[in-house]
Design an enzyme around this catalytic site. Structure first.
Site, PDB file in Angstrom:
ATOM      1  CG  HIS A 150      -1.871   0.970   1.384  1.00 57.91           C
ATOM      2  ND1 HIS A 150      -1.849   2.427   1.790  1.00 57.91           N
ATOM      3  CD2 HIS A 150      -3.341   0.774   1.353  1.00 57.91           C
ATOM      4  CE1 HIS A 150      -2.645   2.729   1.848  1.00 57.91           C
ATOM      5  NE2 HIS A 150      -3.584   2.134   1.321  1.00 57.91           N
ATOM      6  CG  ASP A 205       0.596  -2.207   6.172  1.00 54.51           C
ATOM      7  OD1 ASP A 205      -0.133  -2.061   7.050  1.00 54.51           O
ATOM      8  OD2 ASP A 205       0.484  -1.734   4.947  1.00 54.51           O
ATOM      9  CD  GLN A 264      -6.727  -4.517   4.339  1.00 59.79           C
ATOM     10  OE1 GLN A 264      -7.615  -5.221   4.856  1.00 59.79           O
ATOM     11  NE2 GLN A 264      -6.956  -3.260   3.835  1.00 59.79           N
ATOM     12  CE  LYS A 301      -7.197   0.241   6.198  1.00 62.07           C
ATOM     13  NZ  LYS A 301      -7.829   0.408   5.007  1.00 62.07           N
ATOM     14  CB  CYS A 359      -3.738   3.277  -1.716  1.00 61.18           C
ATOM     15  SG  CYS A 359      -5.090   4.564  -1.199  1.00 61.18           S
TER      16      CYS A 359
HETATM   17  C1  PLP Z   1      -2.525  -2.921   3.689  1.00 67.60           C
HETATM   18  C2  PLP Z   1      -2.811  -1.468   4.055  1.00 67.60           C
HETATM   19  N1  PLP Z   1      -1.696  -0.540   4.573  1.00 67.60           N
HETATM   20  C3  PLP Z   1      -2.225   0.726   5.062  1.00 67.60           C
HETATM   21  C4  PLP Z   1      -3.340   1.156   5.049  1.00 67.60           C
HETATM   22  C5  PLP Z   1      -3.563   2.701   5.522  1.00 67.60           C
HETATM   23  O1  PLP Z   1      -4.460   2.736   6.615  1.00 67.60           O
HETATM   24  P1  PLP Z   1      -5.058   4.053   7.158  1.00 67.60           P
HETATM   25  O2  PLP Z   1      -5.371   4.693   6.067  1.00 67.60           O
HETATM   26  O3  PLP Z   1      -5.988   3.544   8.201  1.00 67.60           O
HETATM   27  O4  PLP Z   1      -3.800   4.733   7.700  1.00 67.60           O
HETATM   28  C6  PLP Z   1      -4.340   0.313   4.517  1.00 67.60           C
HETATM   29  C7  PLP Z   1      -5.669   0.875   4.259  1.00 67.60           C
HETATM   30  O5  PLP Z   1      -6.041   1.526   3.268  1.00 67.60           O
HETATM   31  C8  PLP Z   1      -3.798  -0.849   3.926  1.00 67.60           C
HETATM   32  O6  PLP Z   1      -5.086  -1.442   3.484  1.00 67.60           O
END
Ligand code: PLP
Lengths: 409, 151
Positions: free
Chosen positions: A122, A199, A202, A225, A365
């Site tokens: 991401h 990370d 998910q 999430k 993203c």
């Molecule tokens: C794999 C992953 N990493 C990071 C994020 C970023 O999370 P947040 O927008 O809650 O900071 C997301 C969410 O969109 C994600 O799916």
């Protein structure tokens, strides 16, 4: 069927009808819905014992501080951290990853060091490292994917050498659903002395995670999430790594002493929590992990797997639907990216929405991954505890409408 | 309004068989538009002879709404004077403006009513998140015209 169908009743939004149709919410990978227990926990907290934390000597502030710190302990125990001080609250996974990249990477990366990421990160686990690499002279490198959308572990092992200072990997891809084997990656990273950042945005909402066996140095995730509120997430780190990390933001709460020209930092984790934290959100976060633990994370994972297997099977029967992700449900979570013939994902999302089915369309993203897949965008359906096979059936039926309108097939 | 009214035949036809998609050998103006939220892309190229659009290209990728809008736009502006094209942009944007008129019916007296094929895009007004898709080629066209007048 996994027997979680009764949970849907706990989620007020899912009781709505939109345009006379029930809500088939298939976008939990972007953000999940909230159960009544989380809403009530936050509401009760504001009504009974709200005040700023770590500041007042008065009863309300003491109580508020206790609730905030209890939330930290609760989130820590959810991932089996051995001590709550290993968990810092952050605004979400993104801000936690920025803290690690700038606070640890910015401090310790040297010219010639490499940060080894993957092709399926991401933007949140990519862009902060680009920023820090530009500042420190470190270089970024990427582990490719195999043709069946898994992380290429052989390539990873080949790329791992003594110059690799950080390995950063998603615990579960928000596009492909791929779940790479973190313990094995951790072992490989350890042999070259590289830091492992996972990370978990998910992964943590969907699979049981035990940081004592995961092998990571840092793990980040977002409350929103995983049935919790927006505006809060968690950073877990090994104590020695947290000690090595510089705070990224300065201000109140994070200091031990402040002189006009210099300051010293508070102990971990408070040194990473400058300013008034999201207090009620922490309370809501704790209620969310309570809810998940009550269901049982093994159950959550099994439920996702059941829906994913069911959906993959039905999607495979629709002509001209292409799914991007591992076919094997043991190697993946409940995130399914797909396209249908030449129908653009945005058109698919609009048509599906008219049938009451909410899916995401776009690059999710993860623009480098889209380029790797040679598609400008995908449609994505993702599952959580409140989804049922009825939602999958609605998706499949709506795809039938789309193929009729576009004359596919 | 049904989805069939959004995805009219003519829209799908322009999506599948876009007109004027070949880059120009000689362009007097070139503008690139992207919609960062959804990733739609349109590049507009113009050749102008004696104050008229003598050749045009719209190249891009994205949803059926943005790409058919681009394709129909090329048909609509070819041969028109720069002034006429500016006027057309105004009228198209007015047609897509949901605030412009509470009534979302297909009123023959609406400002967009003389837009020919382009009127097929009126259905998009029912789907506010998609309006920016329809507008993208036109915004990009306006940028290309601004280049002409700047040079
Ligand atoms: C794999 C992953 N990493 C990071 C994020 C970023 O999370 P947040 O927008 O809650 O900071 C997301 C969410 O969109 C994600 O799916």
């Amino acid at each position: 069927m996994s027997g979680l169908e009764h949970l849907r009743a706990d989620f007020p939004v899912l009781q709505r009808e939109i345009g006379g149709k029930p809500v088939h919410f298939l976008d939990s990978a972007a953000s999940s819905q909230k159960p009544t227990s989380v809403l009530e926990a936050m509401d009760d907290f504001y009504r009974c014992c709200y005040a700023n934390v770590h500041r007042g000597a008065y009863a309300l502030s003491v109580e508020s501080t206790e609730r905030y710190e209890a939330a930290r302990s609760r989130v820590a125990s959810f991932i089996n951290a051995s001590d709550p001080t290993q968990v810092a609250f952050a605004r979400g996974a993104t801000s936690a990853l920025n803290l690690i990249a700038h606070g640890w990477g910015g401090e310790h990366l040297r010219p010639g060091d490499r940060v080894l990421l993957t092709e399926m990160e991401h933007h949140a686990n990519l862009v902060p490292w680009q920023m820090v690499a530009a500042r420190t002279g470190a270089r970024l490198d990427f582990v490719p994917l195999t043709d069946d959308y898994r992380l290429d572990l052989e390539a990873l092992e080949q790329k791992l050498d003594d110059d690799v200072a950080v390995v950063g990997v998603t615990g579960m891809s928000n596009v492909l659903g791929t779940i790479p084997p973190i313990p094995r990656i951790a072992e490989a990273a350890r042999t070259v002395g590289a830091l492992l950042v996972v990370d978990g945005a998910q992964l943590v909402p969907h699979q049981p995670v035990d940081v004592q066996t995961l092998g990571a140095d840092f793990l980040v995730f977002s409350a929103h999430k995983m049935l919790g509120p927006t505006g809060i997430g968690a950073l877990w780190g090994r104590p020695e790594r947290l000690e090595e990390m510089e705070p990224y933001e300065g201000g109140g709460e994070m200091i031990a002493d402040v002189q006009l020209h210099t300051s010293t930092w508070a102990a971990i984790p408070h040194r990473f929590e400058a300013g008034t934290p999201p207090i009620a959100e922490a309370v809501g976060f704790a209620a969310a992990v309570d809810y998940l633990d009550k269901v049982g994370m093994d159950q959550v994972a099994a439920h996702d797997a059941d829906l994913t297997a069911y959906a993959l099977q039905l999607l495979a029967e629709i002509p001209h639907v292409t799914v991007y992700g591992p076919a094997d449900v043991d190697a993946r979570g409940g995130v399914i990216s797909f396209t249908m013939a030449d129908v653009h994902p945005h058109d698919l999302a609009t048509i599906l929405d008219q049938q009451g089915v909410s899916v995401r369309a776009g690059h999710h993203c993860a623009k480098p991954l889209m380029r790797r897949l040679c598609v400008p965008a995908t449609a994505r359906a993702s599952f959580y505890v409140y989804n049922t096979r009825t939602d999958v059936d609605a998706l499949v039926e709506a795809l039938g409408v789309a193929s009729r309108i576009f004359g596919v097939g | 309004m049904s989805l069939e009214e959004l995805y009219r035949e003519v829209i799908l036809d322009h999506y599948r068989n876009p007109r004027h998609r070949k880059p120009l050998d000689r362009a007097d103006a070139h503008a690139e538009g992207v919609n960062p939220l959804c990733g739609d892309e349109v590049t507009v190229e113009l050749a102008v002879t004696d104050g008229r659009i003598s050749d045009v290209a719209a190249i891009g990728q994205g949803c059926s709404i943005s790409q058919s809008s681009a394709s129909m736009m090329t048909d609509a502006i070819l041969g028109k004077t720069v002034e006429e094209v500016r006027d057309l942009i105004q009228r198209f944007k007015a047609m897509m403006d949901i605030d412009h008129e509470a009534d979302l019916g297909l009123d023959p007296d609406r400002p967009g009513a003389v837009l020919g094929d382009l009127e097929a895009l009126q259905g998009v007004r029912r789907y506010p998140v998609r309006i920016k898709c329809a507008n993208l080629p036109w915004t990009t066209l306006a940028q290309a015209l601004d280049q002409l007048s700047a040079s």
